[in-house]
Design a protein around this motif. Structure first.
Motif, short mmCIF file in Angstrom:
data_model
loop_
_atom_site.label_atom_id
_atom_site.label_comp_id
_atom_site.label_asym_id
_atom_site.label_seq_id
_atom_site.Cartn_x
_atom_site.Cartn_y
_atom_site.Cartn_z
N GLY A 189 68.76 77.29 -39.40
CA GLY A 189 67.47 77.50 -40.04
C GLY A 189 66.41 77.94 -39.06
N GLN A 190 65.37 78.44 -39.60
CA GLN A 190 64.22 78.82 -38.80
C GLN A 190 62.99 78.59 -39.63
OE1 GLN A 190 64.38 82.32 -36.24
NE2 GLN A 190 62.53 83.08 -37.22
N LYS A 191 61.97 78.13 -38.99
CA LYS A 191 60.78 77.76 -39.74
C LYS A 191 59.53 78.11 -38.96
CE LYS A 191 59.28 75.44 -43.42
NZ LYS A 191 59.74 75.68 -44.79
N ASP A 192 58.59 78.67 -39.66
CA ASP A 192 57.28 78.87 -39.06
C ASP A 192 56.55 77.55 -39.05
OD1 ASP A 192 57.55 81.60 -38.60
OD2 ASP A 192 56.99 82.07 -40.67
N ILE A 193 56.08 77.22 -37.90
CA ILE A 193 55.42 75.93 -37.73
C ILE A 193 53.91 76.13 -37.74
CG2 ILE A 193 55.16 73.94 -36.22
CD1 ILE A 193 57.90 74.26 -37.61
#
Length: 346
Positions: free
Chosen positions: A138-142
DNA sequence: CTTATTTGACCACC
DNA sequence: GGTGGTCAAATAAG
């Protein structure tokens, strides 16, 4: 337990003193900076010993670092080449992730144990390889962060139920610096074998450089781990492991300085010290588990927390056989390495 | 074809 | 409802 820690710290100081003696006896192979580093290490060993004796409470905090990181550093496989055009530095930040970082799944999940800062003044997409095989899930904008956070889990999550995960995120201040957070323990059989740390050869330190960023400097209150090195020509994730590119480099011109992984010396690794390493070529690794089958007699199946402890312990104890080349007391894990982790679970 | 990565959706927590 | 973490289908890579 406190006594053991004090003994370990004092032993480390002794070992560094021995190294200093060696360097003093061989001025040609030792720079002034190297000697200064060793002196600092010695002094810090004493500082730690004293702090342990005077403020036993500090041990609790300290243990977090033992629990937290370690292995990620010890297992980091870093390839330094002097002829590289790249400037690659690693800042490994020994921070025990605070309790505020909780998992969505609740208290049943482990908290993030540590954070590693990795500096890469080149096009390294993510953080360093740490000896394990990771798969991105996964990848997420923080919020508030300029760069997204990548989520990785052990490649053997499904096949072997390994629960280890990590997060990699570029820092806002410097896109070349990565924060790597680890959580969970490797229960797979594919982890790195710390016993196979590859010591780097002498001679030692080349002239210092001063291009090291000093963000996230370690302090004595918050031990952090710093590494600097040049050139890291690989991508993280599973490719690192599968690709046999991690070969011990030519040692003729390689100098290696590796800060000890023990928080005992974290405070030693001041930016100025780090700068000593920036021009050197070096390679360190704990192992290539799937490559080096000769080490299978030593079980790589160790919970990460244990390995972290091993790191700390081994740094402090293994310095008995530390190669003089390891300015910071990089442990040389022999196959006869015997770790009594009981001292970390008091 | 198999395996790994990407990415939007979903879920849990605050 | 916002946010961070995970899931899983789609896509890419080998």
């Amino acid at each position: 337990m406190e006594e053991k820690r004090v003994i370990e710290s004092l032993t480390q100081g002794k070992d560094f003193a021995k190294q200093l003696q060696i360097h003093l006896n061989n001025p040609n192979s030792s720079s002034h900076q190297t000697q200064q580093i060793l002196i600092n290490n010695i002094l810090n060993s004493y500082d730690k010993s004293l702090s342990l004796l005077v403020t036993p409470n500090a041990i609790a905090t300290e243990s977090h670092f033992h629990d937290g990181i370690g292995i990620t550093k010890l297992e980091s496989q870093v390839f330094f080449t002097q002829d590289s055009d790249h400037d690659f530095n690693v800042l490994q930040d020994h921070k025990y992730f605070s309790a505020k970082r909780k998992m969505s799944s609740g208290s049943s999940m482990e908290k993030w144990k540590n954070e590693v800062k990795v500096r890469a003044d080149m096009k390294v997409e993510e953080g360093l390889d740490d000896g394990y095989s990771w798969s991105k899930y996964g990848q997420k904008d923080i919020l508030g962060a300029k760069h997204p956070r990548g989520y990785y889990r052990c490649t053997y999550h499904q096949s072997e139920g390994c629960l280890a995960t990590k997060q990699i995120q570029r820092t806002d201040n410097d896109p070349n610096v990565f924060n790597i957070a680890y959580r969970g323990s490797h229960t797979c059989n594919h982890g790195t074998d710390i016993s196979s740390a590859v010591p780097l050869p002498l001679p030692l330190p080349s002239p210092p450089q001063s291009n090291i960023q000093q963000e996230n400097q370690p302090t004595s209150q918050c031990p952090e781990f710093l590494l600097n090195f040049q050139t890291l020509g690989y991508k993280p994730t599973t490719e690192n492991i599968k690709t046999p590119s991690f070969q011990f480099p030519s040692t003729s011109n390689n100098n290696f300085i590796c800060p000890t992984l023990d928080n005992t010396f974290d405070s030693n690794i001041s930016p100025s010290s780090i700068s000593l390493t920036t021009s050197v070529s070096a390679y360190f690794t704990i192992s290539q588990p799937r490559v080096n089958a000769a080490r299978k007699n030593i079980s790589p199946v160790v919970a990460e927390s244990e390995l972290n402890n091993v790191v700390s312990v081994d740094t402090s104890t293994s310095s008995h056989n530390v190669d003089v080349g390891f300015q910071f007391g990089q442990p040389e894990f022999g196959n006869d390495f015997n770790f009594d982790n009981s001292i970390f679970f008091d």
